[in-house]
Design a protein around this motif. Sequence first.
Motif, PDB file in Angstrom:
ATOM      1  N   LYS A 238      16.009 -39.439  13.873  1.00  0.00           N
ATOM      2  CA  LYS A 238      16.177 -40.037  15.202  1.00  0.00           C
ATOM      3  C   LYS A 238      17.545 -40.706  15.330  1.00  0.00           C
ATOM      4  O   LYS A 238      18.212 -40.604  16.372  1.00  0.00           O
ATOM      5  CB  LYS A 238      15.069 -41.038  15.472  1.00  0.00           C
ATOM      6  N   GLU A 254      21.520 -42.775  30.853  1.00  0.00           N
ATOM      7  CA  GLU A 254      20.960 -41.723  29.999  1.00  0.00           C
ATOM      8  C   GLU A 254      20.924 -42.157  28.528  1.00  0.00           C
ATOM      9  O   GLU A 254      19.957 -41.869  27.812  1.00  0.00           O
ATOM     10  CB  GLU A 254      21.802 -40.441  30.147  1.00  0.00           C
ATOM     11  N   ARG A 257      18.031 -44.527  28.176  1.00  0.00           N
ATOM     12  CA  ARG A 257      16.754 -43.804  28.161  1.00  0.00           C
ATOM     13  C   ARG A 257      16.536 -43.121  26.813  1.00  0.00           C
ATOM     14  O   ARG A 257      15.431 -43.144  26.267  1.00  0.00           O
ATOM     15  CB  ARG A 257      16.748 -42.772  29.294  1.00  0.00           C
ATOM     16  N   LEU A 258      17.599 -42.486  26.250  1.00  0.00           N
ATOM     17  CA  LEU A 258      17.483 -41.832  24.944  1.00  0.00           C
ATOM     18  C   LEU A 258      17.205 -42.851  23.840  1.00  0.00           C
ATOM     19  O   LEU A 258      16.391 -42.608  22.944  1.00  0.00           O
ATOM     20  CB  LEU A 258      18.774 -41.065  24.633  1.00  0.00           C
ATOM     21  N   ARG A 259      17.823 -43.995  23.954  1.00  0.00           N
ATOM     22  CA  ARG A 259      17.588 -45.060  22.948  1.00  0.00           C
ATOM     23  C   ARG A 259      16.141 -45.522  22.990  1.00  0.00           C
ATOM     24  O   ARG A 259      15.526 -45.784  21.950  1.00  0.00           O
ATOM     25  CB  ARG A 259      18.541 -46.220  23.245  1.00  0.00           C
ATOM     26  N   HIS A 260      15.597 -45.587  24.219  1.00  0.00           N
ATOM     27  CA  HIS A 260      14.201 -45.999  24.364  1.00  0.00           C
ATOM     28  C   HIS A 260      13.264 -44.913  23.834  1.00  0.00           C
ATOM     29  O   HIS A 260      12.274 -45.203  23.144  1.00  0.00           O
ATOM     30  CB  HIS A 260      13.908 -46.306  25.823  1.00  0.00           C
ATOM     31  N   ASP A 261      13.569 -43.646  24.187  1.00  0.00           N
ATOM     32  CA  ASP A 261      12.708 -42.543  23.759  1.00  0.00           C
ATOM     33  C   ASP A 261      12.685 -42.408  22.225  1.00  0.00           C
ATOM     34  O   ASP A 261      11.642 -42.097  21.639  1.00  0.00           O
ATOM     35  CB  ASP A 261      13.177 -41.236  24.388  1.00  0.00           C
ATOM     36  N   LEU A 262      13.848 -42.608  21.582  1.00  0.00           N
ATOM     37  CA  LEU A 262      13.920 -42.469  20.109  1.00  0.00           C
ATOM     38  C   LEU A 262      13.500 -43.749  19.371  1.00  0.00           C
ATOM     39  O   LEU A 262      13.467 -43.762  18.145  1.00  0.00           O
ATOM     40  CB  LEU A 262      15.353 -42.096  19.701  1.00  0.00           C
ATOM     41  N   GLN A 263      13.195 -44.807  20.129  1.00  0.00           N
ATOM     42  CA  GLN A 263      12.742 -46.086  19.545  1.00  0.00           C
ATOM     43  C   GLN A 263      13.781 -46.634  18.538  1.00  0.00           C
ATOM     44  O   GLN A 263      13.449 -47.094  17.450  1.00  0.00           O
ATOM     45  CB  GLN A 263      11.386 -45.927  18.844  1.00  0.00           C
TER      46      GLN A 263
END
Length: 455
Positions: A238, A254, A257-263
């Motif tokens: 990740k 973006e 959002r990617l940082r949130h999705d990848l935790q």
Amino acid sequence: MAKNVDTPVALASGLDAAAKGLVGAGDDAWIEVIQQMDRVYGELVESQVALEQKNEELENAQEFIASVMEAMTDLMIVCDRDGCIQQVNSALETLTGIAAGELTGLPLSFVLQGGGADTQTEFLTRLQANRPFFDCEVLVKNAQGEQVPISVNCSPRHDHRNRSVGMVLIGRPVGELQHAYRELDDALKNFENAQQHLVSSEKMSALGRLVAGVAHELNNPISFVFGNMHALKSYGEKITRFLEATDQDLTHDEMLRLRHDLQIDRIAKDILPLVEGTLEGAERVSDIVQDLRRFSGNQKEPVDEFALRGLIETAVNWVMRGTKAVPQVHIDCPETLYVTTKKGHVHQILVNLVQNAVDALAGVDNPQMVIRALMQEGQVCLSISDNGSGIAADHLGKIFEPFYTTKPVGKGTGLGLYVSYRMAEEIGGSLAAENLLQGACFKLQLPETPPETLS
């Protein structure tokens, strides 16, 4: 005691006088004379038989002494107080090539060529002081004319009134003594090697019994490390995706959002504890491996300071993991009790004693084991007691002997307690056993400071 008997001449004279005095007497007097003659003759026969028996005993004694002297491989010389040879044995005759009859009456210095008159004087001086002496080296000329070094021991000889009448010298060629010493030294080394082999065999035998417990001890930290590594692998993938995205033309929203999705934020908080936990598990594996090396290895182990309670718990866990009927175990040992000695030795002693207690509790209702340790008068005193059947009185004095076991054939080597006893002595401690009102107790004592020989 021998009976006092008159000589035959005196008896005959007495009988002759009695006979002359009875001339003309009646038949009764002559009958009395004949009876007395029969009695005297009987006593003469008894004396002759006793004399022959004594003579036979004397001859047997002389033959026995002569046979012993002839059988001796050591040299023997018997001398009087003036140092003149009275008797020698065949070993000396063989060495010198001179017959015993030719040596009789000669001064001691004739045989002891190396010392000459001084050697004889020294012997006589020591003899007159009525004190024996040992390992005095002299020279004796052999049949080939070579000087042979002889180690001589000398003891005074006394008569029936305890008066000194001479001396007895016993000697052996120094070369033979040196050969005997070398053989003894080789035998000692072989014995020590055999002992070391027995210790190694017992270590491997005990390790075989403990495989299940050791495997479990290793399985826990290895499983922990394995699980953490899987998590770290996922976190790594990740983090790699997020870092690759930074090279792309993504907007700020973006990227968030990617940082949130990848935790990424959760990974950042979790990764350090995860790494620390993994290191802790790896260190635990390393400690167990080191314990195994100390337990089964033959290399010299340095003196170390360690917490005794942790080692007790490790030994108990190793044994209990491979035990079907696990007894209740109570450990009474302060966390702050530290010991400075060879850790591997103490570990194996504990494993052997715990295993011995477990074996003693087989088939016992409500089996219990109590392990206590404390510091007392400069000694670390550790005891392992059980509520088994105890030790039979006739076995109590033999349990630390090698190969002594009361277990059935194939169930025990008889080396566990012997090895433990030796290891306790090697580190300056002691191991003892005693019976309790119910069960038995083994006591291990270790010095607070290790002996200088362990440094």
